[in-house]
Structures are given as structure tokens and as C-alpha cells.
Design a protein around this motif. Structure first.
Motif, PDB file in Angstrom:
ATOM      1  N   GLU A 127     -28.926 -20.344  27.212  1.00 18.06           N
ATOM      2  CA  GLU A 127     -29.638 -20.386  26.260  1.00 18.06           C
ATOM      3  C   GLU A 127     -30.163 -18.839  25.726  1.00 18.06           C
ATOM      4  OE1 GLU A 127     -32.622 -23.367  27.132  1.00 18.06           O
ATOM      5  OE2 GLU A 127     -31.446 -25.041  25.609  1.00 18.06           O
ATOM      6  N   PRO A 128     -30.662 -18.133  26.667  1.00 22.17           N
ATOM      7  CA  PRO A 128     -31.272 -16.946  26.172  1.00 22.17           C
ATOM      8  C   PRO A 128     -30.622 -16.099  25.350  1.00 22.17           C
ATOM      9  CG  PRO A 128     -31.685 -17.257  28.565  1.00 22.17           C
ATOM     10  CD  PRO A 128     -30.663 -18.221  28.135  1.00 22.17           C
ATOM     11  N   GLY A 129     -29.351 -16.008  25.709  1.00 18.50           N
ATOM     12  CA  GLY A 129     -28.388 -15.244  24.940  1.00 18.50           C
ATOM     13  C   GLY A 129     -28.323 -15.682  23.484  1.00 18.50           C
ATOM     14  N   THR A 130     -27.966 -16.960  23.536  1.00 15.78           N
ATOM     15  CA  THR A 130     -27.816 -17.818  22.259  1.00 15.78           C
ATOM     16  C   THR A 130     -29.188 -17.663  21.226  1.00 15.78           C
ATOM     17  OG1 THR A 130     -26.173 -19.429  23.238  1.00 15.78           O
ATOM     18  CG2 THR A 130     -27.280 -20.002  21.184  1.00 15.78           C
ATOM     19  N   LEU A 131     -30.268 -17.845  21.847  1.00 21.34           N
ATOM     20  CA  LEU A 131     -31.437 -17.684  21.144  1.00 21.34           C
ATOM     21  C   LEU A 131     -31.684 -16.453  20.933  1.00 21.34           C
ATOM     22  CD1 LEU A 131     -34.399 -18.808  20.235  1.00 21.34           C
ATOM     23  CD2 LEU A 131     -35.137 -18.512  22.741  1.00 21.34           C
ATOM     24  N   MET A 132     -31.598 -15.294  21.687  1.00 27.39           N
ATOM     25  CA  MET A 132     -31.822 -13.963  21.127  1.00 27.39           C
ATOM     26  C   MET A 132     -30.803 -13.624  19.976  1.00 27.39           C
ATOM     27  SD  MET A 132     -33.074 -11.961  24.664  1.00 27.39           S
ATOM     28  CE  MET A 132     -31.625 -12.449  25.534  1.00 27.39           C
ATOM     29  N   GLY A 133     -29.540 -13.907  20.165  1.00 24.51           N
ATOM     30  CA  GLY A 133     -28.614 -13.462  19.417  1.00 24.51           C
ATOM     31  C   GLY A 133     -28.685 -14.046  17.703  1.00 24.51           C
ATOM     32  N   LEU A 134     -29.015 -15.303  17.906  1.00 23.74           N
ATOM     33  CA  LEU A 134     -29.230 -16.042  16.508  1.00 23.74           C
ATOM     34  C   LEU A 134     -30.781 -15.414  15.842  1.00 23.74           C
ATOM     35  CD1 LEU A 134     -28.455 -18.173  14.483  1.00 23.74           C
ATOM     36  CD2 LEU A 134     -29.641 -19.752  15.942  1.00 23.74           C
ATOM     37  N   GLY A 135     -31.630 -15.182  16.844  1.00 23.97           N
ATOM     38  CA  GLY A 135     -32.923 -14.721  16.196  1.00 23.97           C
ATOM     39  C   GLY A 135     -32.841 -13.319  15.826  1.00 23.97           C
TER      40      GLY A 135
END
Length: 283
Positions: A127-135
Motif C-alpha cells: 500500500e505505501p508504494g501504491t499510495l505514494m506513486g499515485l499521489g
């Protein structure tokens, strides 16, 4: 458009199964067989364990509603949007997964608990990578919603490259694809996603299977938002690339040892962090 994508979601999963069969020189089921497989589950009798509570049936419903809600927030065509909708989209997916984990734990079965634990760990790592990448992609576009995401260009190429790496690893992890999990395995000791569904049958299992198809399409749609062409063309291109990539990966690739998953998923977190740093330095 979202309803159209909802109806097409099983076709992508069925096409992936057909391609994997052809790559191993088998005829395989036709791509539309997935619709028949889902419909076959509807009239079947479902059994609820004696020790289960209403959460056991809430899990499949919440998983499908969460995936459908995320799909309806995808701005593939002009649609309504609001600031921070990318957080809501990821939150809906996470909420569906949360109730799926609760439903797997509810009967108290060994394999359900094992799958729930593994699913939780993979989610925490992905989740952290997905959230930071999309953000980072949203912030690099100068907005705060998915509808304002700008296509790939020379100016944002570096940020988007890291964001795409994070989203691709998130797709593999959140959808239990190789090398994170083998979607075709029937060995309970190695299952992650499928171990949570062993106690379900009939219509509840149908909801879980449909939610899995929709969730995969949602992640493909998120990747499509970052490509340089029109959004419908991007979705088609991403679907074809995802079909070929997943087909070859799951046919010729190998599943990683469970203890090596943190090493792989840490690259997604690193890519998301670098994407955010790129936005800060760029702005």
C-alpha cells in the motif's frame, strides 16, 4: 462507461486464462468462459460454517462494492470528481480487503486464518508504494483529483516512471499475481488470496470472483491514467500490455518464496518515495 468496464472485467480475466493455456500449447477455455463460470456459481447452494457470524457474508458483499466503487471513480471518460478522490479510491479497495480478511478469520478455519495473515502482510507492504506513486502523479499534475492527472510528457517523465513502477508492483501484490502469489495454485500451504475463499461457495464465491476481476481492471485503469494518449486508448493499450505481461510472467515465471516478498515489495515503496521526492524537487 464504468458499467461497461464492469461488464468487461470478467472478459479480461478469461482472456488471460486463455492466453496462458495457449502459451503452454493447450487449447484452453475461450475468453468468454469466465462469464459462464461466474453464472454457474449463482444457483449453487452455499454453506455457512456453524461458527460463522454475519461478517462471513458481509465480506463478499463489501469486497465487490469496494471494487465497484473504485471502478466508478476512474476518470477514463469525463466524469464527476472531487479533491482527494484518489485517496477515496484506494480507501474503497482497502475497505473491501479489510472485510474480506475478517470474513476469512470469522469461521476460525486454519487455512482462512493463514490466508488472512498473509494477505494483511502483503497489503501493508504494497500500500505505501501504491499510495505514494499515485499521489505523486496527482501532485505533479498540479491538481488534487484523478480527473486532473496530466498525461506522460518530458516534464514529468521521471516522476511518472517511478510512479508506474510502484503501481505495477501494487497491481501484482494487490491482485495476488505472480511472483507474489500463484492464482492457479491448489496447494493450501502456498495460497494467499485463494486460502481466504475456501469456506465460501455459491453466490458469495461469485461475488468474490467478480470483485477480483474488477479490482484487476481498476489497477490497469490507474496505470492507464499516466500514459501519453487519450484515456480510452490508454486503457486499451494497458489492457493489451497487461494481458501479455501477466500471461508470460505467470507462464514462464516462478513464485517467490514467501520470506522474499518484503524484498520485492520494498522496491515499490522506494519507487513511490522517489516519485514524491521528484515532485518536491520539480515544484
Amino acid at each position: 462507461m464504468s458499467v461497461f468496464l464492469l461488464l468487461l472485467a470478467p472478459l479480461f480475466t478469461g482472456s488471460l486464462k486463455w492466453l496462458k493455456a495457449r502459451l503452454t500449447r493447450r487449447q484452453g477455455p475461450p475468453p468468454w468462459q469466465e462469464y459462464a463460470a461466474l453464472l454457474r456459481l449463482w444457483p449453487k447452494v452455499w454453506v455457512q460454517p456453524v461458527s460463522a457470524s454475519p461478517v462471513f457474508l458481509l465480506g463478499p458483499v463489501a469486497a465487490l462494492l469496494g471494487a465497484m466503487g473504485a471502478l466508478f471513480l476512474l476518470p477514463i471518460l469525463p466524469t464527476w470528481s472531487f479533491p482527494g478522490d484518489f485517496l477515496v479510491l484506494l480507501g474503497l479497495l482497502g475497505l473491501g480487503r479489510f472485510f474480506q480478511i475478517l470474513a476469512a478469520l470469522d469461521p476460525g478455519s486454519a487455512f482462512g486464518g493463514q490466508g488472512a495473515y498473509r494477505e494483511s502482510l502483503v497489503a501493508v507492504l504494497a500500500e505505501p508504494g501504491t499510495l505514494m506513486g499515485l499521489g505523486a502523479a496527482v501532485l505533479a499534475s498540479g491538481g488534487s483529483s484523478l480527473a486532473e492527472v496530466q498525461p506522460l510528457s518530458l516534464e514529468n517523465a521521471l516522476v511518472y516512471a517511478f510512479a508506474l513502477v510502484a503501481l505495477v508492483l501494487g497491481l501484482l501484490a494487490e491482485n495476488a499475481r505472480m511472483p507474489i502469489d500463484d492464482p492457479t495454485t491448489h496447494l493450501e500451504l502456498t495460497m494467499v488470496h485463494e486460502a481466504q475463499l475456501l469456506d465460501h461457495s455459491g453466490p458469495p464465491l461469485l461475488l468474490y470472483e467478480l470483485a477480483s476481476c474488477v479490482k484487476l481492471l481498476v489497477y490497469l485503469g490507474l496505470i492507464a491514467l499516466l500514459l501519453p494518449f487519450s484515456r480510452p486508448a490508454n486503457l486499451l493499450l494497458t489492457a493489451v500490455a497487461g494481458l501479455l505481461g501477466l500471461g508470460f510472467l505467470e507462464t514462464f515465471g516462478v513464485r517467490l518464496r514467501y520470506l522474499r516478498l518484503p524484498d520485492l515489495l520494498s522496491y515499490g515503496t522506494l519507487a513511490g518515495l522517489l516519485a514524491l521526492l521528484g515532485v518536491v524537487l520539480w515544484k
